[in-house]
Scaffold this active site. Structure first.
Site, PDB file in Angstrom:
ATOM      1  CE  LYS A  69      -8.738  14.412 -18.147  1.00  0.00           C
ATOM      2  NZ  LYS A  69      -9.207  15.455 -17.272  1.00  0.00           N
TER       3      LYS A  69
ATOM      4  CE1 TYR B  90     -13.360  17.312 -15.540  1.00  0.00           C
ATOM      5  CE2 TYR B  90     -13.117  16.367 -13.350  1.00  0.00           C
ATOM      6  CZ  TYR B  90     -13.299  16.205 -14.710  1.00  0.00           C
ATOM      7  OH  TYR B  90     -13.394  14.945 -15.232  1.00  0.00           O
TER       8      TYR B  90
ATOM      9  NE  ARG C  25      -3.481  -0.630   2.695  1.00  0.00           N
ATOM     10  CZ  ARG C  25      -3.042  -0.629   3.959  1.00  0.00           C
ATOM     11  NH1 ARG C  25      -2.466   0.447   4.462  1.00  0.00           N
ATOM     12  NH2 ARG C  25      -3.156  -1.707   4.705  1.00  0.00           N
TER      13      ARG C  25
ATOM     14  CG  ASP D 267      -7.716  20.737 -11.624  1.00  0.00           C
ATOM     15  OD1 ASP D 267      -6.771  20.397 -12.368  1.00  0.00           O
ATOM     16  OD2 ASP D 267      -8.834  20.203 -11.663  1.00  0.00           O
TER      17      ASP D 267
HETATM   18  C1  LIG Z   1     -10.193  15.400 -16.284  1.00  0.00           C
HETATM   19  C2  LIG Z   1      -9.988  16.431 -15.260  1.00  0.00           C
HETATM   20  C3  LIG Z   1      -9.943  16.098 -13.914  1.00  0.00           C
HETATM   21  C4  LIG Z   1     -10.232  14.716 -13.415  1.00  0.00           C
HETATM   22  O1  LIG Z   1      -9.317  13.771 -13.797  1.00  0.00           O
HETATM   23  P1  LIG Z   1      -9.685  12.226 -13.883  1.00  0.00           P
HETATM   24  O2  LIG Z   1      -8.341  11.594 -13.963  1.00  0.00           O
HETATM   25  O3  LIG Z   1     -10.536  12.049 -15.095  1.00  0.00           O
HETATM   26  O4  LIG Z   1     -10.415  11.861 -12.627  1.00  0.00           O
HETATM   27  C5  LIG Z   1      -9.692  17.099 -13.003  1.00  0.00           C
HETATM   28  N1  LIG Z   1      -9.513  18.364 -13.395  1.00  0.00           N
HETATM   29  C6  LIG Z   1      -9.551  18.726 -14.679  1.00  0.00           C
HETATM   30  C7  LIG Z   1      -9.330  20.162 -15.037  1.00  0.00           C
HETATM   31  C8  LIG Z   1      -9.806  17.778 -15.655  1.00  0.00           C
HETATM   32  O5  LIG Z   1      -9.893  18.147 -16.933  1.00  0.00           O
END
Ligand SMILES: *Cc1c(COP(=O)(O)O)cnc(C)c1O
Length: 400
Positions: A211, A114, A60, A186
């Protein structure tokens, strides 16, 4: 030898996290699939292990594959002392917020966040007694007034999801610090290559690795990087929640990370070309792309960012939903789907007004009939082919 931090980002992308004791005699760390880590003998077991990456303890807490990825991300984020990995970007946002908030606190969240971040705050955090309030990120004058005694954290995002406005993150983060609140960004759009979040005053830099880092639409993961006590808090909270990522996924993310720089250069160059082309089209009322010279927020992007990416939005001029659907359905090179940052181009229709609560969207200065949004993620295809595809879809939209 030069200190690692003196190297430019392109070099760090290649070198980061590749400790000899993790890679052995190969280039990338092997996939260490392990729950049990074996001890030498009972004395070794009794001695225990420090709670830090690099010490075998139990699955873990990860193994060299995950440690290598976490260390690589830390080396890419100036000012960070450590990175925690989460099974998705949303898990990273939730995990980081749970680490800095407690019952009775208020969370300030940017109104362009988001959408799943909004939903999570209003469900999960509300259940734990945290109140979330949304603020308009472009109104710096109003921002100090949004704080109260109970405000413990601010969640920022720039550019904002879907509507792509670039905010004055250094100013917002400085105000948060002034008020004694933790600022979390973010930073998925820019990644640390495009925006050095901690250097610009944020306390926690969060990314969906799904992403740009993954880059191939085949892995989900998230990260949060910070310094000092805040990093340790993120780590212990993630451990309390039992959060761990699989070594196979970590290996995929590491593989993606090595080429992230060249992919971002290519996709942002194509995106800018396509955004400029779209801005000239009759069918398009607004192009929402921070890299575009005439876009609102472009000056802040120029001031604070070192790069962009392939993700931007545009708004159709006076078309209805059926026309938008004809446009989207006529595209051949763009897949229809969520997420972005992969090697392949994607498109998704959106209605940003649905989610907002602090300010109305579309902005009052726009014509009311110009409101249907389309978000595109530009991949690694030839920009000219993507433009031909868009051109054909515009013709199909208007029944040509
Ligand atoms: C896609 C996205 C997320 C979430 O990511 P996941 O890996 O799909 O959970 C968070 N913030 C932004 C700006 C995003 O585009």
């Amino acid at each position: 030898m030069t200190a690692k931090s003196d190297h430019r980002p392109a070099t760090r992308l290649v070198e980061a996290g590749r400790r000899k004791e993790w890679t052995g005699s190969v280039v990338s760390p092997p996939v260490w699939r392990a729950s049990t880590h074996l001890y030498e003998d009972s004395a070794d077991l009794a001695k225990g292990r420090p709670n830090a990456d690099g010490y075998f303890y139990y699955g873990r807490r990860g193994s060299p594959t995950q440690w290598s990825l976490a260390e690589a991300l830390t080396e890419l984020e100036p000012g960070a002392e450590g990175t925690v990995l989460y099974p998705s970007g949303v898990a990273a946002i939730a995990g980081a917020l749970l680490a800095v908030l407690k019952s009775g606190d208020v969370l300030l969240m940017t109104d362009n966040a988001y959408e799943p971040s909004r939903a999570m705050a209003k469900s999960l955090l509300a259940d734990f007694g945290v109140e979330v309030r949304f603020f308009e990120p472009l109104d710096l004058d109003a921002f100090p007034g949004a704080f109260c005694e109970r405000t413990a954290a601010v969640l920022l995002e720039s550019p904002g999801s879907l509507t792509m406005e670039v905010c004055d993150i250094p100013a917002l983060a400085a105000m948060a610090r002034d008020k004694g609140a933790v600022s979390l960004l973010d930073n998925t759009w820019a990644s640390p290559l495009g925006f050095a979040a901690l250097q610009h005053g944020c306390d926690v830099s969060i990314m969906s690795l799904t992403k740009h880092v993954g880059g191939h639409s085949d892995v989900m993961m998230g990260s949060a990087a910070a310094a000092g006590a805040l990093y340790r808090k993120l780590r212990t909270k993630a451990q309390a929640l039992g959060i761990v990522v699989s070594p196979d996924d970590a290996a995929l993310a590491l593989r993606g990370l090595r080429t992230m720089g060249v992919r971002l250069e290519r996709s942002s160059a194509s995106a800018l070309k396509i955004a400029e082309w779209l801005a000239q089209r009759d069918e398009v009322a607004h192009v929402l792309c921070p890299m575009l010279a005439e876009a609102p927020g472009h000056a802040l992007w120029k001031r604070d960012f070192d790069g962009g990416c392939g993700l931007f939005s545009f708004v159709l001029r006076g078309r209805d939903e059926a026309a938008r659907a004809r446009f989207v359905d006529s595209l051949e090179l763009f897949g229809i789907g969520y997420s972005w940052g992969g090697f392949e181009s994607l498109v998704v229709p959106f209605d940003a007004g649905r989610a907002r609560t602090a300010t109305a969207w579309p902005p009052a200065r726009w014509r009311v009939e110009d409101c249907l949004g389309i978000r595109v993620s530009i991949g690694l295809e030839a920009a000219e082919d993507l433009m031909s595809d868009l051109d054909r879809a515009f013709a199909a939209m208007d029944g040509a």
